[in-house]
Design a protein around this motif. Structure first.
Motif, mmCIF file in Angstrom:
data_model
loop_
_atom_site.group_PDB
_atom_site.id
_atom_site.type_symbol
_atom_site.label_atom_id
_atom_site.label_comp_id
_atom_site.label_asym_id
_atom_site.label_seq_id
_atom_site.Cartn_x
_atom_site.Cartn_y
_atom_site.Cartn_z
ATOM 1 N N TYR A 85 21.264 -1.157 5.332
ATOM 2 C CA TYR A 85 20.437 -2.220 4.618
ATOM 3 C C TYR A 85 19.325 -2.116 4.720
ATOM 4 C CZ TYR A 85 25.093 -4.652 4.624
ATOM 5 O OH TYR A 85 26.460 -5.056 4.218
ATOM 6 N N THR A 86 18.629 -2.403 3.484
ATOM 7 C CA THR A 86 16.897 -2.138 3.718
ATOM 8 C C THR A 86 16.275 -3.625 3.241
ATOM 9 O OG1 THR A 86 16.939 -1.873 1.134
ATOM 10 C CG2 THR A 86 17.049 0.083 2.922
ATOM 11 N N THR A 87 15.031 -3.652 3.663
ATOM 12 C CA THR A 87 13.972 -4.951 3.228
ATOM 13 C C THR A 87 12.780 -4.209 2.577
ATOM 14 O OG1 THR A 87 13.157 -6.899 4.018
ATOM 15 C CG2 THR A 87 13.060 -4.959 5.331
ATOM 16 N N ARG A 88 12.001 -4.722 2.129
ATOM 17 C CA ARG A 88 10.726 -4.640 1.535
ATOM 18 C C ARG A 88 9.429 -4.862 2.431
ATOM 19 N NH1 ARG A 88 14.648 -2.594 -0.333
ATOM 20 N NH2 ARG A 88 15.137 -2.593 -2.679
ATOM 21 N N LEU A 89 8.610 -3.974 2.793
ATOM 22 C CA LEU A 89 7.315 -4.199 3.394
ATOM 23 C C LEU A 89 6.362 -3.682 2.529
ATOM 24 C CD1 LEU A 89 7.540 -3.325 7.145
ATOM 25 C CD2 LEU A 89 7.468 -5.654 6.026
ATOM 26 N N TRP A 90 5.107 -4.274 2.416
ATOM 27 C CA TRP A 90 3.903 -3.698 1.698
ATOM 28 C C TRP A 90 2.765 -3.332 2.848
ATOM 29 C CZ3 TRP A 90 7.285 -7.400 0.314
ATOM 30 C CH2 TRP A 90 7.822 -7.566 -0.913
ATOM 31 N N ILE A 91 2.387 -2.305 2.640
ATOM 32 C CA ILE A 91 1.208 -1.614 3.615
ATOM 33 C C ILE A 91 -0.065 -1.373 2.828
ATOM 34 C CG2 ILE A 91 0.906 0.175 5.150
ATOM 35 C CD1 ILE A 91 3.894 0.640 5.742
ATOM 36 N N GLY A 92 -1.102 -1.950 3.447
ATOM 37 C CA GLY A 92 -2.317 -1.305 2.877
ATOM 38 C C GLY A 92 -2.960 -2.311 2.124
ATOM 39 N N THR A 93 -4.328 -2.114 1.472
ATOM 40 C CA THR A 93 -4.892 -3.107 0.630
ATOM 41 C C THR A 93 -5.622 -2.082 -0.567
ATOM 42 O OG1 THR A 93 -5.716 -4.295 2.459
ATOM 43 C CG2 THR A 93 -6.818 -4.768 0.630
ATOM 44 N N PRO A 94 -5.121 -2.065 -1.627
ATOM 45 C CA PRO A 94 -3.879 -3.113 -2.273
ATOM 46 C C PRO A 94 -2.563 -2.782 -1.458
ATOM 47 C CG PRO A 94 -4.576 -1.623 -3.786
ATOM 48 C CD PRO A 94 -5.550 -1.402 -2.819
ATOM 49 N N PRO A 95 -1.744 -3.585 -1.645
ATOM 50 C CA PRO A 95 -0.230 -3.409 -1.042
ATOM 51 C C PRO A 95 0.376 -2.494 -1.728
ATOM 52 C CG PRO A 95 -0.792 -5.535 -1.180
ATOM 53 C CD PRO A 95 -1.828 -5.030 -2.006
ATOM 54 N N GLN A 96 1.258 -1.290 -0.898
ATOM 55 C CA GLN A 96 1.931 -0.311 -1.445
ATOM 56 C C GLN A 96 3.381 -0.738 -0.718
ATOM 57 O OE1 GLN A 96 0.614 3.579 -0.737
ATOM 58 N NE2 GLN A 96 -1.657 2.682 -0.813
ATOM 59 N N MET A 97 4.114 -0.848 -1.516
ATOM 60 C CA MET A 97 5.582 -1.386 -1.293
ATOM 61 C C MET A 97 6.593 -0.348 -0.955
ATOM 62 S SD MET A 97 8.577 -3.338 -3.428
ATOM 63 C CE MET A 97 8.938 -1.783 -4.423
ATOM 64 N N PHE A 98 7.380 -0.496 0.058
ATOM 65 C CA PHE A 98 8.372 0.490 0.679
ATOM 66 C C PHE A 98 9.647 -0.143 0.975
ATOM 67 C CE2 PHE A 98 4.338 2.127 1.795
ATOM 68 C CZ PHE A 98 4.194 3.314 1.155
ATOM 69 N N ALA A 99 10.735 0.415 0.536
ATOM 70 C CA ALA A 99 12.079 0.015 0.868
ATOM 71 C C ALA A 99 12.512 0.664 2.329
ATOM 72 C CB ALA A 99 13.161 0.500 0.049
ATOM 73 N N LEU A 100 12.574 -0.236 3.401
ATOM 74 C CA LEU A 100 12.816 0.671 4.510
ATOM 75 C C LEU A 100 14.221 -0.013 5.244
ATOM 76 C CD1 LEU A 100 9.287 -0.230 6.357
ATOM 77 C CD2 LEU A 100 10.160 1.776 5.070
ATOM 78 N N ILE A 101 14.769 0.812 5.956
ATOM 79 C CA ILE A 101 16.113 0.507 6.754
ATOM 80 C C ILE A 101 15.794 -0.361 7.718
ATOM 81 C CG2 ILE A 101 18.256 1.725 7.810
ATOM 82 C CD1 ILE A 101 17.666 3.999 6.215
ATOM 83 N N VAL A 102 16.420 -1.618 7.979
ATOM 84 C CA VAL A 102 16.344 -2.420 9.257
ATOM 85 C C VAL A 102 17.039 -1.795 10.172
ATOM 86 C CG1 VAL A 102 15.320 -4.441 7.806
ATOM 87 C CG2 VAL A 102 18.122 -4.085 8.387
#
Length: 636
Positions: A85-102
């Motif tokens: 299962y994955t969730t979404r995190l945004w990293i940086g400015t401006p945000p860059q989105m990633f799908a990460l396994i919890v």
């Protein structure tokens, strides 16, 4: 004197190195298999290849009290198709989105870096530190392993299936989405430069480490005192997937079942399992069988469940005894000796008629009941067939419970009070039932972005956070989205029909519901405005459809092929039905009523006139003195 000073420095350095080695040697890394088909035995633990201070370290005395915000996040994917299962995190400015396994068994969060020399093709573009205004490398010190230049700290992780991840450590702003109460926070994460095995081939971008350790996202947020020391996961059921995750404390349901989790016993989230019952009958096992090595470990990043050999054999025989009416068949993958059954039907809700209920009994006597979907997975080649999702851990005495065991179960990892709670619920619908308060959006984007919608935070007219979904039904009449492309309108025009279908597919609606409002030139590119409307003869979207589309847009999950060049989701707006006056709402009904009345009136008048005319014809007569013309008789 200089010689004495040098000797002293050498002795101190040697002492610090030995001290660090002692600390490192006392910590281990959980080695989950979080990928589909990972059915070999799980061997715990695995050590880091390169010792460094980023190894898991837990302080049992660290506790937080009081009220804190939390980050409520949606989960995606499922066990059968993805193995995680994955969730979404945004990293940086401006945000860059990633799908990460919890992953509750990992202690570091990492994503592929733009400098990666050996990274697979994943769901989203690699992280570009050079594009982030707030990125900072973690400088090399004696407390960490360093890169070849001796400038930046590094990390390395190795998992049981022998996949590896290594790279450098960086620090940046991490955002948790629009529907999170928790504002963006600075945190340390791994920027991958090399990955192998399943980590290389998986679709997900990386791992979100929720374990106990200084680099864990949980430990970092707790250390900042921005959330309480607790998190919760709720995995969607068989065939549905999805779910919800909360970083921070929540109020547990009254009937939640708790068991103790000893942080001193191991760095993993363990529970005190003592008995397993199948169809109400206890397996004849010594309770100590579940207490070997690391005990019973709950790991969200592992797909299936792994029992010590004796416990697995007893469990397998008990299940087969209760399913003797079903036909045993071969598994979907000839490489594995799976135990599979056919004849149970395709309706998951009816599996309890063919498969027994399983109970896990904890040390305190509390019991967690497992439905068939908590120990079975669908056969991928035979319709209506299911396979046992519990396997032997062979020579490893650790009991490892993966995500399959807690499907449709809200699991609360209450680290502050050293306990874990379980509550059966429909996790696929839990996100819609959560009441989420307004949250600050991620940091504003730059004017330039990559080929995805992740760098843009849309403006919202009506968002899910404005509703208590347990009490109010959303009424969305239309959703308007604005997208810019770096391709001119002339070049885009032949592909409008294809683009319409792609947008419909991404938002999970019919193509007939997506309409192009206008398409114009914008410099060397183009600007398009689209409207998504409800199905024919509907005034607004259903609650489920509206929530799904709003979530996809607010979390930047609308992805278009690279053939359309670089594009940006500039804006989107969910509009409720326009309030109309009584006359505007019912004028058509009134008009139809008047028209129907006129038709009926005219029809009645016509029928009356016809009837009257016939009555007059039937009663017509002639006077007796009227001469009647004689007619000549015809010859016989």
């Amino acid at each position: 004197m200089a010689s004495t000073r040098n000797q002293f420095i050498s002795i101190v350095s040697l002492f610090l190195s030995l001290a660090r080695w002692v600390v490192v040697s006392g910590n281990v890394l959980l080695s989950p298999s979080h990928h589909k088909g990972s059915r070999p035995a799980m061997f715990l633990p695995l050590h880091h290849s390169v010792p460094n201070s980023s190894l898991p370290h837990f302080n049992p005395r660290r506790q937080l009290h009081g009220s804190h915000p939390n980050a409520r996040m949606r989960l995606y994917d499922d066990l059968l198709r993805n193995g995680y299962y994955t969730t979404r995190l945004w990293i940086g400015t401006p945000p860059q989105m990633f799908a990460l396994i919890v992953d509750s068994g990992s202690t570091v969060t990492y994503v592929p870096c733009s400098t990666c020399k050996h990274c697979g093709r994943h769901q989203d573009p690699k992280f570009r530190p050079e594009d982030s205004e707030t990125y900072k490398p973690v400088k090399c010190t004696w407390e960490c392993s360093c890169d070849n230049d001796g400038k930046q700290c590094t990390y390395e992780r190795r998992y049981a299936e022998m996949s590896t991840s290594s790279g450098v450590l960086g620090e940046d702003v991490i955002s948790f989405g629009n529907q999170s109460e928790l504002s963006p926070q600075r945190a340390t994460f791994g920027c991958e430069n090399d990955e192998t095995g399943d980590l290389y081939s998986q679709r997900a971008d990386g791992i979100m480490g929720l374990g106990r350790g200084d680099l864990s996202i949980m430990d970092q947020l707790v250390e900042k005192k921005v959330i309480s020391d607790s998190f919760s996961l709720c995995y969607g059921g068989m065939g549905l997937g999805g779910g919800a995750m909360v970083l921070g404390g929540i109020s547990p349901p009254a009937d939640m079942v708790f068991t103790h989790s000893d942080p001193v016993r191991s760095p993993y989230y363990n529970i005190n399992l003592r008995e397993i019952h199948v169809a109400g009958k206890q397996l004849h096992l010594n309770p100590k069988v579940f207490d070997g090595k690391h005990g019973t470990v709950l790991d969200s990043g592992t797909t299936y469940a792994y029992l010590p050999e004796s416990a697995f054999l007893a469990f397998k025989h008990a299940i087969m005894k209760e399913t003797h009416l079903l036909k045993q068949i071969s598994g979907p993958d000839p490489r594995y000796n799976d135990i599979c059954f056919s004849g149970a039907g395709i309706d998951v809700s009816q599996l309890s008629k063919s498969f027994p209920e399983v109970d896990m009994v904890f040390e305190n006597g509390h019991k967690l009941s497992l439905s068939p979907e908590n120990y079975l997975f669908r056969h991928s080649k035979v319709r209506g067939a299911y396979c046992l999702g519990v396997f032997s851990n062979l020579n490893d005495p650790t009991t490892l419970l993966g995500g399959i065991v807690v499907r449709n179960t809200l699991v609360m990892y209450d680290r502050e009070h050293s306990k874990i709670g379980f509550w059966k619920t429909n996790c696929s619908e839990l996100w819609e039932r959560l009441h989420v308060s307004d949250a600050p959006p991620p940091l504003p984007p730059k004017s330039e972005g990559t080929n995805s919608t992740k760098a843009f935070e849309p403006s919202v007219a009506s968002s899910p956070s404005q509703y208590n979904l347990q009490q109010v039904e959303l009424q969305i009449a239309q959703i308007i989205i604005v997208i810019s492309f770096n391709i001119s309108y002339t070049d885009m025009k032949p592909y409008i029909t294809e683009l319409t279908g792609l947008i419909a597919h991404e938002l999970d609606v019919n193509t007939s519901q997506v309409h192009l409002m206008n398409f114009s030139s914008l410099g060397n590119g183009s600007l398009s405005r689209w409207v998504i409307t409800p199905r024919p003869y509907a005034d607004f979207f259903s609650n489920t459809t509206a929530m799904s589309m709003i979530a996809r847009l607010s979390e930047h999950r609308m992805q278009l092929p690279y053939t359309f060049g670089s594009y940006k989701l500039l804006d989107w707006n969910a509009e409720p039905p326009v309030k109309r006056t009584w006359w505007q709402q019912y004028y058509l009904v009134v008009a139809l009523s008047v028209l129907l009345t006129l038709v009926l009136g005219i029809s009645a008048l016509g029928i009356f006139l016809i009837w009257k005319n016939r009555q007059q014809s039937d009663h017509s007569y002639k006077p007796v003195d009227v001469a009647v013309q004689e007619q000549e008789l015809q010859p016989l």
